[in-house]
Design a protein around this motif. Structure first.
Motif, PDB file in Angstrom:
ATOM      1  N   LEU A  90     -54.848   9.956  33.399  1.00 51.16           N
ATOM      2  CA  LEU A  90     -56.147   9.379  33.035  1.00 51.16           C
ATOM      3  C   LEU A  90     -56.118   7.849  33.097  1.00 51.16           C
ATOM      4  O   LEU A  90     -57.065   7.216  33.580  1.00 51.16           O
ATOM      5  N   LEU A  94     -58.372   4.857  35.281  1.00 55.35           N
ATOM      6  CA  LEU A  94     -59.192   4.013  34.398  1.00 55.35           C
ATOM      7  C   LEU A  94     -58.809   2.539  34.534  1.00 55.35           C
ATOM      8  O   LEU A  94     -59.678   1.663  34.564  1.00 55.35           O
ATOM      9  N   ILE A 100     -65.162   3.675  33.385  1.00 59.89           N
ATOM     10  CA  ILE A 100     -65.323   5.082  33.780  1.00 59.89           C
ATOM     11  C   ILE A 100     -66.002   5.212  35.155  1.00 59.89           C
ATOM     12  O   ILE A 100     -65.490   5.951  36.009  1.00 59.89           O
ATOM     13  N   GLU A 169     -61.165  16.090  33.414  1.00 58.24           N
ATOM     14  CA  GLU A 169     -61.739  14.751  33.243  1.00 58.24           C
ATOM     15  C   GLU A 169     -62.016  14.086  34.588  1.00 58.24           C
ATOM     16  O   GLU A 169     -62.976  13.327  34.729  1.00 58.24           O
ATOM     17  N   PHE A 174     -65.034  12.020  33.391  1.00 59.26           N
ATOM     18  CA  PHE A 174     -64.344  11.588  32.168  1.00 59.26           C
ATOM     19  C   PHE A 174     -65.217  11.821  30.931  1.00 59.26           C
ATOM     20  O   PHE A 174     -65.330  10.961  30.057  1.00 59.26           O
ATOM     21  N   THR A 177     -63.304  11.909  27.560  1.00 56.86           N
ATOM     22  CA  THR A 177     -62.821  10.539  27.317  1.00 56.86           C
ATOM     23  C   THR A 177     -63.964   9.707  26.725  1.00 56.86           C
ATOM     24  O   THR A 177     -63.790   9.020  25.707  1.00 56.86           O
ATOM     25  N   ARG A 178     -65.130   9.819  27.358  1.00 55.27           N
ATOM     26  CA  ARG A 178     -66.314   9.086  26.873  1.00 55.27           C
ATOM     27  C   ARG A 178     -66.704   9.561  25.471  1.00 55.27           C
ATOM     28  O   ARG A 178     -66.986   8.762  24.588  1.00 55.27           O
ATOM     29  N   ASP A 255     -53.722  13.346  24.978  1.00 54.91           N
ATOM     30  CA  ASP A 255     -53.828  12.554  26.219  1.00 54.91           C
ATOM     31  C   ASP A 255     -55.239  11.988  26.374  1.00 54.91           C
ATOM     32  O   ASP A 255     -55.415  10.829  26.764  1.00 54.91           O
ATOM     33  N   ILE A 256     -56.220  12.827  26.092  1.00 57.82           N
ATOM     34  CA  ILE A 256     -57.613  12.384  26.244  1.00 57.82           C
ATOM     35  C   ILE A 256     -57.939  11.299  25.220  1.00 57.82           C
ATOM     36  O   ILE A 256     -58.639  10.329  25.526  1.00 57.82           O
ATOM     37  N   ALA A 259     -56.939   7.985  26.431  1.00 59.47           N
ATOM     38  CA  ALA A 259     -57.943   7.441  27.362  1.00 59.47           C
ATOM     39  C   ALA A 259     -59.164   6.939  26.595  1.00 59.47           C
ATOM     40  O   ALA A 259     -59.716   5.876  26.913  1.00 59.47           O
ATOM     41  N   SER A 260     -59.576   7.684  25.567  1.00 58.69           N
ATOM     42  CA  SER A 260     -60.721   7.262  24.743  1.00 58.69           C
ATOM     43  C   SER A 260     -60.431   5.935  24.046  1.00 58.69           C
ATOM     44  O   SER A 260     -61.305   5.058  23.966  1.00 58.69           O
TER      45      SER A 260
END
Lengths: 273, 273
Positions: A90, A94, A100, A169, A174, A177-178, A255-256, A259-260
């Motif tokens: 991710l 990014l 994104i 994602e 994503f 993530t968002r 993991d997500i 990214a967030s």
């Protein structure tokens, strides 16, 4: 607060650090919990040592496949097994894309060579996967199959998306993530907001890493219990211990959330409060 | 174990990370303890963000004073106050010089300009110091005095050595840094060895940061209790809690242990076991 400009690579490293420190995160390594083979220090060493790959991504050097392989090689210096493979998948787009929408363009532009390099990177980790699959990442024949079918790395993620929420994602813009970044903002700042976001995502999404290890029923049971924690009718510490005892670690949601955190930090989210 | 070569900057960052994670370290921030104003995440953010200054030191760019100021500015992006000022004072010459003999040459070669930059760096931190001192680092007149007396940064450290064990390392050939590294080797590997080394140094050296904050008597009392922990007649957790409750944080020994970890890692000490 003065000091230097925070770069994208810094932000990615801060995100990795803040995710692993936040506690209690049911089932995952955190400030207060290790697994025998994978400990807090392994995650933090990986956070530190990933730096050159993250900087290359920021400078726009190297393809996505090269950078993921680079990040895995940068961090394969300890015995703690895979710590951040999903996160790199991710973070690389990014960082390369900047945000994104940029990341969506980056993943759409990946090539067959990226897919081959991704398989090579995966071969260097010890991530658990489903078998009985022509494109099994543990199968040396898979790369040949990838070349024959002319699959780009985006195609591989599309193929993997039904079983893997990190791959998803790439396909859905994503979306989680968002959502995680939005939850971080609405949960306030600091590690409490990270825990709140983790519980919220765990309440509403079956973790695909848990599905791969323990099956769908377990993942849904975890989701139900996370909802009870969120709704204040189950104690988070007891739930945490229960997950740890059973080896249930929702690693894909972790993991997500990395990214967030990367996105939210870029939008001024306050980790330091 | 494969992966890339570990650079000096990596090693310094791993040392900072391993020191703060090791627990229980009586009185200091560790994996399981924060102070209200200074938390684990502050130390780890400082570890991550110091990177550019550490890399400049490795490339041989910039004087010692510039690099210390650079490291402080790199890391002054959070509200956790000073986290690594003392550590930078040791790491900068160790990285620049490569090893302890090299660091001794580096500190001997410092200039008046280095001293002035050091005072500037200090002004950006919130480190507690003794007052009633013509060269008080909090006194804006001190820089003028430094210039008038033509004191190099080495001279400033010589002047500070009687009250500050970190400054003393510059004068005595990094003696405690070396001793800490030897203790790490003899204590085995991993975070248990870091705790053992901390207790051993705390048993035999009055921490000068504790002296500055709480006076000599408290520092000697801490040393006595640390000896009892080392000798197995006092419980480490109870001692830890007692120190935390009283705000007794042996921060100078922590700084020296970071330097010891930096040296030991370069000599093959195994953090990952």
């Amino acid at each position: 607060m003065n000091g230097r400009r925070i770069t994208r690579a810094d932000r990615a490293q801060l995100a990795m650090m803040l995710e692993v420190c936040a506690f209690p995160k049911p089932g995952n390594v955190d400030r207060c919990h290790d697994y025998p083979e994978t400990r807090l220090e392994h995650f933090l060493a990986s956070t530190i040592l990933a730096r050159p790959a993250l900087e290359r991504a920021e400078r726009g050097e190297g393809s996505v496949g090269e950078l993921i392989l680079d990040a895995v090689e940068n961090t394969s210096v300890h015995s703690g097994g895979n710590t951040h493979f999903g996160a790199f998948l991710l973070l690389v787009p990014l960082i390369s894309g900047g945000d994104i929408p940029g990341a969506c363009r980056v993943v759409a532009g990946t090539t067959v060579d990226d897919a081959v390099l991704f398989y090579k990177a995966f071969g260097k980790t010890r991530v658990r996967v489903l078998s009985n699959d022509a494109l099994d990442v543990n199968d040396p024949g898979a790369v040949e199959e990838i070349r024959k079918r002319e699959m780009t790395l985006y195609d591989v993620m599309l193929y993997s998306a039904r079983n893997d929420m990190v791959a998803r994602e790439w396909i859905n813009g994503f979306a989680l993530t968002r959502r995680g970044a939005d939850l971080l903002h609405s949960n306030g700042g600091g590690s409490g907001a990270v825990v709140g976001t983790f519980i919220e995502l765990l309440s509403t999404e079956p973790d695909t890493f848990v599905i791969k290890k323990h099956g769908k029923d377990t993942a849904w049971e975890v989701m139900k219990k996370a909802r009870e924690v969120r709704d204040g009718i189950r104690d988070i510490s007891g739930f945490d211990q229960e997950c740890i005892d059973a080896g249930i670690n929702p690693g894909s949601i972790a993991d997500i959330i990395i990214a967030s955190l990367y996105i939210a930090l870029g939008e001024g989210w306050a980790w330091d409060c």
